[in-house]
Write an enzyme that holds these catalytic residues in place. Sequence first.
Site, PDB file in Angstrom:
ATOM      1  N   LYS A 113      -6.696 -27.790   7.719  1.00  0.00           N
ATOM      2  CA  LYS A 113      -5.757 -27.184   8.793  1.00  0.00           C
ATOM      3  C   LYS A 113      -4.590 -27.023   7.670  1.00  0.00           C
ATOM      4  CE  LYS A 113      -8.268 -29.071  12.819  1.00  0.00           C
ATOM      5  NZ  LYS A 113      -7.542 -29.413  13.693  1.00  0.00           N
ATOM      6  N   LYS A 193     -19.777 -23.686   8.354  1.00  0.00           N
ATOM      7  CA  LYS A 193     -20.224 -24.675   9.785  1.00  0.00           C
ATOM      8  C   LYS A 193     -20.784 -23.753  11.174  1.00  0.00           C
ATOM      9  CE  LYS A 193     -17.406 -27.935  11.731  1.00  0.00           C
ATOM     10  NZ  LYS A 193     -17.165 -28.619  11.871  1.00  0.00           N
ATOM     11  N   LYS A 196     -15.509 -22.172  16.256  1.00  0.00           N
ATOM     12  CA  LYS A 196     -14.759 -21.147  16.883  1.00  0.00           C
ATOM     13  C   LYS A 196     -13.940 -20.292  16.154  1.00  0.00           C
ATOM     14  CE  LYS A 196     -13.597 -24.525  19.644  1.00  0.00           C
ATOM     15  NZ  LYS A 196     -13.658 -25.950  20.369  1.00  0.00           N
TER      16      LYS A 196
HETATM   17  P1  AMP Z   1     -14.099 -29.392  17.566  1.00  0.00           P
HETATM   18  O1  AMP Z   1     -14.794 -28.317  18.045  1.00  0.00           O
HETATM   19  O2  AMP Z   1     -14.251 -29.769  15.840  1.00  0.00           O
HETATM   20  O3  AMP Z   1     -13.619 -30.063  17.954  1.00  0.00           O
HETATM   21  O4  AMP Z   1     -15.427 -30.501  17.623  1.00  0.00           O
HETATM   22  C1  AMP Z   1     -15.966 -31.325  18.345  1.00  0.00           C
HETATM   23  C2  AMP Z   1     -17.592 -32.384  18.042  1.00  0.00           C
HETATM   24  O5  AMP Z   1     -18.299 -31.012  18.059  1.00  0.00           O
HETATM   25  C3  AMP Z   1     -17.035 -32.630  17.214  1.00  0.00           C
HETATM   26  O6  AMP Z   1     -17.583 -34.328  17.041  1.00  0.00           O
HETATM   27  C4  AMP Z   1     -17.181 -32.397  15.816  1.00  0.00           C
HETATM   28  O7  AMP Z   1     -18.268 -32.922  15.302  1.00  0.00           O
HETATM   29  C5  AMP Z   1     -18.364 -31.852  16.737  1.00  0.00           C
HETATM   30  N1  AMP Z   1     -19.081 -30.359  15.698  1.00  0.00           N
HETATM   31  C6  AMP Z   1     -18.008 -29.214  15.690  1.00  0.00           C
HETATM   32  N2  AMP Z   1     -18.761 -28.267  15.454  1.00  0.00           N
HETATM   33  C7  AMP Z   1     -19.892 -28.714  14.737  1.00  0.00           C
HETATM   34  C8  AMP Z   1     -20.631 -27.840  13.902  1.00  0.00           C
HETATM   35  N3  AMP Z   1     -20.937 -26.932  13.478  1.00  0.00           N
HETATM   36  N4  AMP Z   1     -22.235 -28.732  14.128  1.00  0.00           N
HETATM   37  C9  AMP Z   1     -22.537 -29.798  14.533  1.00  0.00           C
HETATM   38  N5  AMP Z   1     -21.333 -30.958  15.552  1.00  0.00           N
HETATM   39  C10 AMP Z   1     -19.908 -30.197  15.108  1.00  0.00           C
END
Ligand code: AMP
Length: 331
Positions: A113, A193, A196
């Site tokens: 980040k 990965k 968004k």
């Molecule tokens: P975030 O949107 O990065 O705050 O992620 C929220 C939750 O979704 C966390 O538990 C992440 O580990 C999971 N997560 C986010 N992106 C992925 C992805 N591409 N594959 C699997 N889990 C994800």
Amino acid sequence: MTKKIMLSGIQPTGELHIGNYLGAIKNWVSLFEKYYGYFIVVDYHAITIEYDVSVMQKRIIEAAIEYLACGLTPDKCSIFIQSHVPAHTELAWIFNSVIPVAELERMTQYKDKSKNNETNINAGLLTYPALMASDILLYQPHAVPVGEDQAQHLELTRMIARKFNARYGEYFIEPDTIHSNVPRILGLDGQRKMSKSLQNHISLRMTDKETETAILRKGVTDLNRKLKTDKGNPDICNMYKWHTIFSSEDEQKECAQSCRNASIGCVDCKRILVKNINNELSPIREKINELENNKDYVYDVLSDGAKKANEIASSILNGAKEKMGLLSHRE
Ligand code: AMP
Ligand code: TRP
């Protein structure tokens, strides 16, 4: 028998996508048999990166709606907004005085980040894990279900609990991490990965048509397969990987075989995938629309959630302060 406790949170940084759904929320729902849940819309985490103030409130409510629509119903869990429970930031301050800066600097998410926000590497970005540890330890959960990318933060949370206990006496319980069976899904680009910020995602709020267009236009398949008549290799095709998540076993076998002998083209193979993704998301999408028209209900759920969370969190915080030799506030 009283259920165990699980807790997790997602930042309100935009529409949830199928990575969040598979890596996190779907797994939470499957754990309800054994666990009561606390699910937090972690807005204080989301302010550590640049954001658009004018849409933040909307994003917070949308996140709560998406939680509810995915099946996080108030009979099985409490849903609340992090900034509605002041104990989170208070305990985070305490944890800031327990955790070595070097440990914070090691965090991959901090490094990533700060690379992406060179003009705003604020202290919150660095001390983020202290707040996350506070989110978790205030509710003494047995388990924290998250995607793979959060494993390091969970490890640090356990370290914070241990350091606090070593210094002030046994108090916080170290929670387990639970990963879903899809801990990391790649985006449409098949390289990074799903996220968004990379715009390589399928969001829960897309329409069936938008899902179809995104997958047909942007879904990367086996790059060595240039023509429909070329034989493909499903093992290196990201769209096939998605098939293994969303399609039936028969469809998976059929697609893999037809890809290997070039009897199906990537477009037709993708169409089967689109159908299955839309089928899985359709009840969620319907529920989102329904809740968008019933926001009073959503506010009520959040208010009940915050009330319950405040009771638990302030009592755990007071206990921690006592352990630390701080003077209680007289009413
Ligand atoms: P975030 O949107 O990065 O705050 O992620 C929220 C939750 O979704 C966390 O538990 C992440 O580990 C999971 N997560 C986010 N992106 C992925 C992805 N591409 N594959 C699997 N889990 C994800
Ligand atoms: N850091 C998590 C993420 O980026 C979000 C989060 C904040 C969280 N507090 C939490 C996850 C507590 C689980 C438990 O996805």
